[in-house]
Design an enzyme around this catalytic site. Structure first.
Site, PDB file in Angstrom:
ATOM      1  N   PRO A   1     -15.148  -0.504  29.087  1.00  0.00           N
ATOM      2  CA  PRO A   1     -15.182   0.455  30.192  1.00  0.00           C
ATOM      3  C   PRO A   1     -15.857   1.751  29.764  1.00  0.00           C
ATOM      4  O   PRO A   1     -15.799   2.145  28.602  1.00  0.00           O
ATOM      5  CB  PRO A   1     -13.697   0.672  30.509  1.00  0.00           C
ATOM      6  CG  PRO A   1     -13.049  -0.617  30.096  1.00  0.00           C
ATOM      7  CD  PRO A   1     -13.789  -1.059  28.869  1.00  0.00           C
ATOM      8  N   THR A   2     -16.504   2.415  30.708  1.00  0.00           N
ATOM      9  CA  THR A   2     -17.317   3.581  30.364  1.00  0.00           C
ATOM     10  C   THR A   2     -16.483   4.820  30.037  1.00  0.00           C
ATOM     11  O   THR A   2     -17.032   5.801  29.540  1.00  0.00           O
ATOM     12  CB  THR A   2     -18.276   3.915  31.503  1.00  0.00           C
ATOM     13  OG1 THR A   2     -17.533   4.102  32.721  1.00  0.00           O
ATOM     14  CG2 THR A   2     -19.290   2.792  31.701  1.00  0.00           C
TER      15      THR A   2
ATOM     16  N   ARG B   1     -29.539  -7.375  33.419  1.00  0.00           N
ATOM     17  CA  ARG B   1     -28.456  -6.430  33.128  1.00  0.00           C
ATOM     18  C   ARG B   1     -28.005  -6.583  31.678  1.00  0.00           C
ATOM     19  O   ARG B   1     -28.064  -7.666  31.107  1.00  0.00           O
ATOM     20  CB  ARG B   1     -27.256  -6.682  34.041  1.00  0.00           C
ATOM     21  CG  ARG B   1     -26.115  -5.687  33.786  1.00  0.00           C
ATOM     22  CD  ARG B   1     -24.834  -6.042  34.510  1.00  0.00           C
ATOM     23  NE  ARG B   1     -23.749  -5.166  34.077  1.00  0.00           N
ATOM     24  CZ  ARG B   1     -22.520  -5.179  34.570  1.00  0.00           C
ATOM     25  NH1 ARG B   1     -22.204  -6.038  35.510  1.00  0.00           N
ATOM     26  NH2 ARG B   1     -21.601  -4.348  34.112  1.00  0.00           N
ATOM     27  N   HIS B   2     -27.531  -5.497  31.094  1.00  0.00           N
ATOM     28  CA  HIS B   2     -26.969  -5.548  29.745  1.00  0.00           C
ATOM     29  C   HIS B   2     -25.760  -6.486  29.714  1.00  0.00           C
ATOM     30  O   HIS B   2     -25.252  -6.933  30.750  1.00  0.00           O
ATOM     31  CB  HIS B   2     -26.572  -4.147  29.276  1.00  0.00           C
ATOM     32  CG  HIS B   2     -25.574  -3.488  30.175  1.00  0.00           C
ATOM     33  ND1 HIS B   2     -24.247  -3.854  30.219  1.00  0.00           N
ATOM     34  CD2 HIS B   2     -25.711  -2.490  31.085  1.00  0.00           C
ATOM     35  CE1 HIS B   2     -23.605  -3.107  31.104  1.00  0.00           C
ATOM     36  NE2 HIS B   2     -24.470  -2.275  31.642  1.00  0.00           N
TER      37      HIS B   2
ATOM     38  N   HIS C   1     -29.574  -2.234  33.993  1.00  0.00           N
ATOM     39  CA  HIS C   1     -28.190  -2.155  34.453  1.00  0.00           C
ATOM     40  C   HIS C   1     -27.998  -2.938  35.753  1.00  0.00           C
ATOM     41  O   HIS C   1     -28.967  -3.289  36.430  1.00  0.00           O
ATOM     42  CB  HIS C   1     -27.806  -0.691  34.685  1.00  0.00           C
ATOM     43  CG  HIS C   1     -28.111   0.206  33.533  1.00  0.00           C
ATOM     44  ND1 HIS C   1     -27.200   0.497  32.544  1.00  0.00           N
ATOM     45  CD2 HIS C   1     -29.255   0.876  33.198  1.00  0.00           C
ATOM     46  CE1 HIS C   1     -27.753   1.312  31.647  1.00  0.00           C
ATOM     47  NE2 HIS C   1     -28.990   1.556  32.022  1.00  0.00           N
ATOM     48  N   ASP C   2     -26.721  -3.136  36.111  1.00  0.00           N
ATOM     49  CA  ASP C   2     -26.430  -3.757  37.400  1.00  0.00           C
ATOM     50  C   ASP C   2     -26.958  -2.902  38.553  1.00  0.00           C
ATOM     51  O   ASP C   2     -27.358  -3.421  39.604  1.00  0.00           O
ATOM     52  CB  ASP C   2     -24.935  -4.018  37.561  1.00  0.00           C
ATOM     53  CG  ASP C   2     -24.062  -2.785  37.388  1.00  0.00           C
ATOM     54  OD1 ASP C   2     -24.559  -1.755  36.884  1.00  0.00           O
ATOM     55  OD2 ASP C   2     -22.876  -2.851  37.746  1.00  0.00           O
ATOM     56  N   THR C   3     -26.987  -1.588  38.336  1.00  0.00           N
ATOM     57  CA  THR C   3     -27.543  -0.687  39.348  1.00  0.00           C
ATOM     58  C   THR C   3     -28.986  -1.061  39.679  1.00  0.00           C
ATOM     59  O   THR C   3     -29.381  -1.089  40.853  1.00  0.00           O
ATOM     60  CB  THR C   3     -27.492   0.767  38.843  1.00  0.00           C
ATOM     61  OG1 THR C   3     -26.152   1.087  38.481  1.00  0.00           O
ATOM     62  CG2 THR C   3     -27.970   1.732  39.918  1.00  0.00           C
TER      63      THR C   3
END
Length: 398
Positions: free
Chosen positions: A40-41, A34-35, A303-305
């Site tokens: 926050p997005t 993950r990055h 990503h965490d996804t």
């Protein structure tokens, strides 16, 4: 007597040589990471309705890797280099050979994160970061854009698991929800009929999860990011959250379990990435990335996804002592290919940093094993291939 001593020495040498030959050898490693810590997005005003006080300003634009996050990743890269030098995969000195990094091109935070890891891995010589062409959707990190999931199937799968997962975690879910509200103190929001922190969790007909679990997941992660970034304790959650991050993160982990680990969803999102992992381990088939000959350390930066999708696809779980986020910034899922007595086996493990280590920019990594230890490569490939979407294939090259 002299002959006896010579015989003993010869036997010792033979035993030592046999032991050296019998030692397992690490042939290659494939990592999905993950990055690092990001802002926050969305800008602070987008979350204003969910808190009684204004959210803090960040030193980076929404969704961007911070300097603090880049430094933490640099240290992770250095720790990976040190660890794999001890295993013999890398030389102890000089530039590491056989390194290949591929990052999601859709976000600057993933490209910058890969560059930070690369610098830690190889501080004395540049390691290029590869990615899909600008503007192209990379199926490794956004598989569902090509490997489409029927919306009715997704909705049914999520509704079935929503009831079961929330029921199984009812007490923990309620405690985490109460802890989050105690930090946010969103009286104005809760008084509104359409407040996303109130009411029931819902799954739309197109398979989207919404409601307090969805919103709570985002807000809990934002609090964790404030702490990981190194905000002063009296600024983390307005001075109410620094010691309660672990209390609210079950909302984020539960949401990830439902929205990303549900098998049908995981297969649609992770099939292409899983095939690329198999190809990097030496299993013939579709790759999806231009792996160079001799690549022995392959890192996919996403990503965490992606980590949650792979967890669901593989049917494995992990918990990270000292880290309340199961897929925290910098967390890396590793697939190690070992040769032991002529048999190639795959060992899975997760490398991570505890939350306070990220906050303090401490060196080093922790590791937890995942799944069955030492599964033969052919058995691992068959099990994984059986979980993939066979109808999902990359379009032919132009």
């Amino acid at each position: 007597m002299r002959n006896f001593h010579r015989l003993c020495a010869a036997v010792a040498l033979l035993v030592g040589a046999a032991g050296a030959q019998a030692a397992p050898v690490l042939e290659r490693v494939v990592i999905v990471e993950r990055h690092g810590v990001r802002s926050p997005t969305k800008p602070p005003e987008a979350y204003a309705a969910f808190a009684a006080q204004p959210w803090p300003a960040w030193p980076a634009a929404p969704g961007e890797l911070t300097d603090h996050g880049a430094e933490a990743l640099h240290r992770i890269g250095a720790a990976l280099r040190e660890h794999y030098a001890r295993t013999g995969l890398f030389a102890a000195q000089g530039c590491p050979s056989g390194v290949f990094l591929w990052a999601d091109n859709a976000d600057s935070r993933t490209l910058a994160s890969a560059a930070a890891v690369a610098e830690g891995l190889s501080p004395d010589c540049a390691v290029p970061v590869k990615s899909a062409p600008p503007g192209d959707d990379d199926p490794l990190f956004h598989g569902a854009k090509l490997c489409r999931l029927d919306s009715k199937e997704a909705a049914q799968a999520l509704r079935t698991r929503l009831a079961r997962v929330v029921a199984r975690n009812r007490a923990g879910y309620a405690r985490a929800n109460a802890a989050l509200r105690g930090i946010l103190r969103p009286q104005a929001c809760l008084a509104s009929a359409d407040c996303a922190l109130a009411g029931d969790n819902r799954v739309s007909d197109d398979g989207k999860l919404s409601g307090p679990l969805d919103t709570g997941s985002t807000l809990a992660e934002n609090l964790l990011l404030e702490y990981a970034q190194g905000f002063a304790r009296d600024q983390v959650g307005w001075g109410r959250a620094a010691g309660r991050i672990a209390a609210v993160m079950p909302l984020h982990n539960l949401y990830a379990d439902l929205a990303r680990r549900t098998p049908a969803v995981a297969a649609a999102n992770a099939t292409f990435l899983a095939r690329a992992i198999l190809a990097a381990l030496g299993v013939p088939g579709e790759e999806g990335v231009p792996l160079p000959d001799g690549a022995r350390f392959v890192l996919f930066l996403g990503h965490d996804t992606n980590l949650s999708n792979l967890s669901g696809l593989l049917g494995v779980r992990w918990r990270l002592p000292g880290q309340p986020d199961d897929t925290a910034p910098g967390t890396a899922l590793a697939f190690e290919l070992w040769r032991d007595h002529g048999v190639r086996t795959v060992r899975m493990k997760v490398y991570y940093q505890p939350l306070d280590a990220i906050r303090r920019l401490a060196p080093g990594l922790r590791v937890v094993p995942v799944g069955q230890r030492g599964l033969p490569l052919d058995a691992f490939a068959r099990r994984l291939d059986a979980r993939l979407r066979p109808d999902c294939r990359l379009p032919p090259a132009p």
